[in-house]
Motif scaffolding. Structure first.
Motif, PDB file in Angstrom:
ATOM      1  N   PHE A 185       0.720  -1.226  -0.078  1.00 36.26           N
ATOM      2  CA  PHE A 185      -0.065  -0.099  -0.035  1.00 36.26           C
ATOM      3  C   PHE A 185       0.836   1.344  -0.043  1.00 36.26           C
ATOM      4  O   PHE A 185       0.189   2.331  -0.459  1.00 36.26           O
ATOM      5  CB  PHE A 185      -0.913   0.113   1.229  1.00 36.26           C
ATOM      6  N   TYR A 244      -4.440   7.024   1.647  1.00 38.53           N
ATOM      7  CA  TYR A 244      -3.958   7.720   0.921  1.00 38.53           C
ATOM      8  C   TYR A 244      -4.909   9.210   0.869  1.00 38.53           C
ATOM      9  O   TYR A 244      -5.893   9.139   1.624  1.00 38.53           O
ATOM     10  CB  TYR A 244      -3.851   7.197  -0.664  1.00 38.53           C
ATOM     11  N   ARG A 293      -7.940   3.271   4.397  1.00 40.34           N
ATOM     12  CA  ARG A 293      -7.904   1.817   3.978  1.00 40.34           C
ATOM     13  C   ARG A 293      -8.294   0.939   5.112  1.00 40.34           C
ATOM     14  O   ARG A 293      -7.726   0.506   6.032  1.00 40.34           O
ATOM     15  CB  ARG A 293      -6.711   1.479   3.262  1.00 40.34           C
ATOM     16  N   ASP A 340       2.358   8.041  -3.622  1.00 39.55           N
ATOM     17  CA  ASP A 340       1.986   8.931  -4.961  1.00 39.55           C
ATOM     18  C   ASP A 340       0.847   9.834  -4.710  1.00 39.55           C
ATOM     19  O   ASP A 340       0.834  11.070  -5.487  1.00 39.55           O
ATOM     20  CB  ASP A 340       1.189   7.745  -5.806  1.00 39.55           C
ATOM     21  N   SER A 341      -0.016   9.577  -3.710  1.00 43.35           N
ATOM     22  CA  SER A 341      -1.010  10.586  -3.423  1.00 43.35           C
ATOM     23  C   SER A 341      -0.360  11.774  -2.884  1.00 43.35           C
ATOM     24  O   SER A 341      -1.242  13.070  -3.121  1.00 43.35           O
ATOM     25  CB  SER A 341      -2.037   9.973  -2.455  1.00 43.35           C
ATOM     26  N   GLN A 367       1.092   3.782  -2.970  1.00 40.72           N
ATOM     27  CA  GLN A 367      -0.191   4.746  -3.423  1.00 40.72           C
ATOM     28  C   GLN A 367      -0.026   5.680  -2.465  1.00 40.72           C
ATOM     29  O   GLN A 367      -0.843   6.768  -2.607  1.00 40.72           O
ATOM     30  CB  GLN A 367      -1.386   3.734  -3.300  1.00 40.72           C
TER      31      GLN A 367
END
Length: 333
Positions: A17, A98, A210, A23-24, A20
């Protein structure tokens, strides 16, 4: 020159995870930030994923680890990372969550619009990882703003990934995150900020929590309720919170009731039911008396009550029931 926003990520075994999450941050429309990722003894290769980003973005993404690659827990790891943060504002981003792209843009603007505001938060979404279902966690009511301590002490409505706070709020505090609490995380810090500062909100969701089998926050329901009771007892005896004592005592009564209910529903033996009975006997009201009666009937009655409550909950609020079901499944993994 230091970045204006320091983002703190405690990494522990979230290799699937963490990319991500990073990247966010890289996708934010606001760019004056630094991302500090501190590994808490991961064994799944997550740190290697992080280091690949450090090589690509050496001026933005930084990684550290405890001496000897030990595991100290989330709050101790956050404290370590915070000591190296240079930003005027602080954000938390857990390594399995994220952000949405405008998170920093909206929240920096909100906190800078009012010098009395110490923390900005926003609606949060939940991603049920196994089902691919996204739910809005906030109620339809407007989010509380201003001096909100008395509301916040009754229920933590601020998710870690949705908040931004001023570094000034923790000035002189060597360890803002309380390491004795393994389940309730940043909640005591939010309360300390709300005692002295106003809170503000932005109207749109900015982050996604999440829900999956490895969530620290999805397990140990009984421990979490015990920590809430201990936290409220500590606040009730702290003169610094004297102006809020009625709200704290009301919250403490509710947390003791909730702990009793969880002990009954978990059905974890006669000892748990006896503890639940003792909790209910110290509380006023018909609900507490009824739950004390059920606890006294033994595990069979407790299991039956828990079953019927789940059925009623599914009928009344199927979307929220889906979230609770996902959290329960993740807790058993």
């Amino acid at each position: 020159m230091a970045a204006k926003v320091s983002i703190i990520t405690a990494l522990y075994n979230h290799a699937p995870f963490v990319a991500q999450a990073i990247d966010s941050v890289l996708a934010q429309t606001y760019d004056d930030w630094e991302l500090i990722i501190w590994d808490d003894g991961s064994t799944d290769g997550g740190l290697d994923v992080v280091r690949s980003y450090v090589r690509r973005f050496p001026q933005k993404v930084f990684s550290y680890q405890h001496e000897g690659r030990g595991n100290k827990g989330q709050e101790a790891t956050r404290n370590e990372a915070l000591r190296g943060a240079g930003g005027q504002y602080i954000c938390l981003l857990d390594s399995d969550d994220y952000w949405l792209p405008r998170k920093l843009e909206l929240q920096v603007a909100a906190v800078e619009a009012n010098p009395r505001v110490g923390l900005v938060y926003a609606p949060t979404q939940a991603l049920l990882h196994d089902d691919g279902l996204v739910l809005n966690l906030s109620s339809k009511e407007p989010l509380p703003q201003g001096k909100v301590f008395d509301q916040l002490v009754r229920s933590c409505f601020i998710h870690a990934c949705s908040a931004l706070f001023r570094r000034e709020c923790i000035k002189g505090v060597s360890a803002p995150f309380r390491t004795q609490y393994g389940c309730i995380g940043e909640y005591p810090l939010w309360l300390a900020i709300a005692r002295d500062w106003e809170l503000a909100t932005v109207p749109e969701p900015v982050a996604v929590w999440r829900v999956h089998g490895g969530n620290t926050s999805s397990r140990k329901r009984v421990q979490a309720r015990r920590e809430l009771v201990a936290m409220a007892e500590e606040l009730a005896g702290d003169p610094a919170y004297g102006a809020h004592k009625p709200a704290i005592e009301a919250a403490l009564a509710q947390y003791r009731y909730d702990l009793g209910v969880i002990l009954v529903e978990e059905g974890s033996g006669e000892g748990a039911l006896a503890e639940a009975q003792a909790l209910f006997q110290g509380l006023p009201g018909r609900k507490a008396r009824f739950m004390g009666f059920v606890a006294g009937l033994g595990p069979g009655a407790a299991h039956a009550l828990a079953f019927f409550k789940r059925i009623l909950f599914m009928i009344r609020d199927p979307r929220r029931a889906a979230l609770v079901s996902a959290v329960t499944r993740s807790r058993s993994v």
